[in-house]
Design a protein around this motif. Structure first.
Motif, PDB file in Angstrom:
ATOM      1  N   LEU A  40       0.826  -1.205   0.000  1.00  0.00           N
ATOM      2  CA  LEU A  40       0.000   0.000   0.000  1.00  0.00           C
ATOM      3  C   LEU A  40       0.863   1.259   0.000  1.00  0.00           C
ATOM      4  CD1 LEU A  40      -2.964   1.118   0.427  1.00  0.00           C
ATOM      5  CD2 LEU A  40      -2.440   1.095   2.872  1.00  0.00           C
ATOM      6  N   PRO A  41       0.644   2.190  -0.958  1.00  0.00           N
ATOM      7  CA  PRO A  41       1.334   3.485  -0.889  1.00  0.00           C
ATOM      8  C   PRO A  41       0.668   4.355   0.184  1.00  0.00           C
ATOM      9  CG  PRO A  41       0.043   3.308  -2.919  1.00  0.00           C
ATOM     10  CD  PRO A  41      -0.166   2.044  -2.164  1.00  0.00           C
ATOM     11  N   MET A  42       1.465   4.890   1.104  1.00  0.00           N
ATOM     12  CA  MET A  42       0.941   5.634   2.246  1.00  0.00           C
ATOM     13  C   MET A  42       1.552   7.019   2.303  1.00  0.00           C
ATOM     14  SD  MET A  42      -1.034   5.628   4.983  1.00  0.00           S
ATOM     15  CE  MET A  42      -1.423   3.893   5.249  1.00  0.00           C
ATOM     16  N   LEU A  43       0.710   8.029   2.475  1.00  0.00           N
ATOM     17  CA  LEU A  43       1.140   9.422   2.539  1.00  0.00           C
ATOM     18  C   LEU A  43       1.241   9.899   3.983  1.00  0.00           C
ATOM     19  CD1 LEU A  43      -1.184  10.868  -0.265  1.00  0.00           C
ATOM     20  CD2 LEU A  43       1.214  10.185  -0.495  1.00  0.00           C
ATOM     21  N   GLY A  44       2.129  10.856   4.212  1.00  0.00           N
ATOM     22  CA  GLY A  44       2.179  11.559   5.488  1.00  0.00           C
ATOM     23  C   GLY A  44       2.914  10.858   6.610  1.00  0.00           C
ATOM     24  N   LEU A  45       3.691   9.818   6.312  1.00  0.00           N
ATOM     25  CA  LEU A  45       4.383   9.071   7.360  1.00  0.00           C
ATOM     26  C   LEU A  45       5.698   9.729   7.760  1.00  0.00           C
ATOM     27  CD1 LEU A  45       3.949   5.411   6.110  1.00  0.00           C
ATOM     28  CD2 LEU A  45       2.767   6.482   8.033  1.00  0.00           C
ATOM     29  N   ARG A  46       6.083   9.525   9.011  1.00  0.00           N
ATOM     30  CA  ARG A  46       7.442   9.881   9.440  1.00  0.00           C
ATOM     31  C   ARG A  46       8.430   8.952   8.747  1.00  0.00           C
ATOM     32  NH1 ARG A  46       6.544   8.608  15.433  1.00  0.00           N
ATOM     33  NH2 ARG A  46       8.730   7.992  15.167  1.00  0.00           N
ATOM     34  N   ARG A  47       9.535   9.477   8.289  1.00  0.00           N
ATOM     35  CA  ARG A  47      10.487   8.653   7.550  1.00  0.00           C
ATOM     36  C   ARG A  47      11.208   7.644   8.441  1.00  0.00           C
ATOM     37  NH1 ARG A  47      13.216  12.427   2.835  1.00  0.00           N
ATOM     38  NH2 ARG A  47      11.253  13.246   2.011  1.00  0.00           N
ATOM     39  N   ASP A  48      11.322   7.952   9.743  1.00  0.00           N
ATOM     40  CA  ASP A  48      12.060   7.053  10.628  1.00  0.00           C
ATOM     41  C   ASP A  48      11.297   5.773  10.954  1.00  0.00           C
ATOM     42  OD1 ASP A  48      10.399   8.977  12.199  1.00  0.00           O
ATOM     43  OD2 ASP A  48      11.043   7.723  13.868  1.00  0.00           O
ATOM     44  N   VAL A  49      10.025   5.668  10.603  1.00  0.00           N
ATOM     45  CA  VAL A  49       9.258   4.467  10.911  1.00  0.00           C
ATOM     46  C   VAL A  49       9.119   3.550   9.699  1.00  0.00           C
ATOM     47  CG1 VAL A  49       7.969   5.654  12.707  1.00  0.00           C
ATOM     48  CG2 VAL A  49       6.987   5.497  10.403  1.00  0.00           C
ATOM     49  N   LEU A  50       9.775   3.894   8.590  1.00  0.00           N
ATOM     50  CA  LEU A  50       9.614   3.122   7.363  1.00  0.00           C
ATOM     51  C   LEU A  50      10.597   1.961   7.263  1.00  0.00           C
ATOM     52  CD1 LEU A  50       8.950   6.058   4.894  1.00  0.00           C
ATOM     53  CD2 LEU A  50       7.345   4.242   5.523  1.00  0.00           C
ATOM     54  N   LEU A  51      11.888   2.227   7.426  1.00  0.00           N
ATOM     55  CA  LEU A  51      12.915   1.195   7.271  1.00  0.00           C
ATOM     56  C   LEU A  51      13.940   1.293   8.402  1.00  0.00           C
ATOM     57  CD1 LEU A  51      13.586   1.446   3.437  1.00  0.00           C
ATOM     58  CD2 LEU A  51      12.383  -0.401   4.606  1.00  0.00           C
TER      59      LEU A  51
END
Length: 324
Positions: free
Chosen positions: A313-324
């Motif tokens: 799922l493409p998700m908008l508005g996330l903090r970058r530190d919680v992705l990888l």
């Protein structure tokens, strides 16, 4: 870029103890100010957000936003992924619920205006962040088998009872207090079942389990930090198993859940994996139920099997530190 004509916001008027419904006009104005004159749809009953999300995607929407609590976000995810394991329709979440745990991973947090602005800003990037999604096969309360996706955290055990207590309350003091109080009530009455837990085919534990959390995100239960190491796009669940302890120890150590130190507790085990199978070993003898919980909703019980859908799922508005 965010195209307002192809953006749909699905809002739950009951979220925030009815605040979304009471402040409908002001919320629409704030959304239009941040996103342009997008379509805003208000649900009329439980489960309708899934239908509206599926209809929006089928009608050509490129962005579907969920405004409500974690239960509303869960419905929207299930609507978008209804026809397959992956979608190109972008999703964003805006907080208005009592718990709002997934929004803790967004730039906007629990601030609606800031959240909408962060979604609009992230939509301008060439490639949206894609996140993993969980899917679980379990049994409904009537015993029928069912499959459902989850965005944040799925679990088995006392957490399902906690959610049943919370969802039956009016939450007059907010989500954090409601979950803390419900946890205390559930700890007093819950008898943990004996489970066999397999992670990617290998037995992780065979023991009485108070809570087994299958974590895509990090937070649940109104801010409890179940999985501080979890990342939304790393292709792995964080699997956190909590074994029984005394009532005093459980209440004493609840502070570690809110303080990100749960993995230091001696009765907590942690593993990573993509497929988790949960078998109930003593239910026929004891009648103990291993309740299933998904994003703050309690739809049934184990046996259950959780699987990770990578980059679904493409998700908008996330903090970058919680992705990888």
């Amino acid at each position: 870029m965010l195209d307002p004509k192809r953006t749909v916001v699905i809002a739950n008027p009951a979220a925030g103890a009815g605040r979304v419904g009471r402040e409908r006009d002001a919320i629409i104005a704030a959304l239009h100010d941040a996103l342009g004159r997008c379509e805003v749809l208000f649900t009329k009953q439980s489960g309708e957000a899934s239908t509206l999300a599926a209809q929006a995607a089928a009608g050509g929407a490129t962005t579907v936003l969920s405004l409500g609590g974690d239960g509303t976000h869960n419905e929207v995810v299930n609507g978008l992924l209804k026809s397959g394991d992956r979608t190109d329709v972008r999703m964003g979440v805006l907080s208005a619920g009592s718990g709002g745990d997934f929004c803790r991973l967004t730039v906007g947090g629990h601030d609606l205006a800031r959240g909408a602005a962060a979604i609009a800003e992230s939509a301008s990037r060439p490639e949206p962040s894609r996140i993993d999604i969980g899917r679980v096969h379990y049994r409904r309360d009537d015993g029928a088998e069912e499959t459902r996706c989850f965005l944040n955290i799925g679990s088995v055990g006392i957490s399902g009872l906690v959610c049943r207590i919370v969802n039956a309350s009016s939450k007059p003091l907010g989500g954090k207090v409601a979950y803390f109080t419900a946890t205390a009530r559930a700890l007093w009455q819950y008898v943990p079942p004996r489970l066999r837990i397999r992670v990617d085919g290998e037995v992780m534990l065979e023991a009485e389990i108070t809570t087994l959390a299958i974590c895509n995100g990090q937070y649940a239960g109104g801010g409890m930090h179940f999985a501080p190491r979890a990342r939304l796009g790393d292709g792995q669940f964080d699997v956190v198993a909590i074994q029984p302890s005394s009532l005093w120890a459980s209440m004493r150590d609840t502070r570690h859940l809110y303080g990100s130190r749960i993995l230091e507790l001696p009765y907590v085990s942690w593993r990573r994996g993509r497929r988790i199978q949960v078998e109930v070993l003593d239910e026929p003898r004891s009648g103990r139920r291993a309740w299933v919980e998904l994003d703050g909703e309690a739809p049934g019980f184990a046996p259950a099997e959780f699987e990770l859908l990578p980059q679904a799922l493409p998700m908008l508005g996330l903090r970058r530190d919680v992705l990888l």
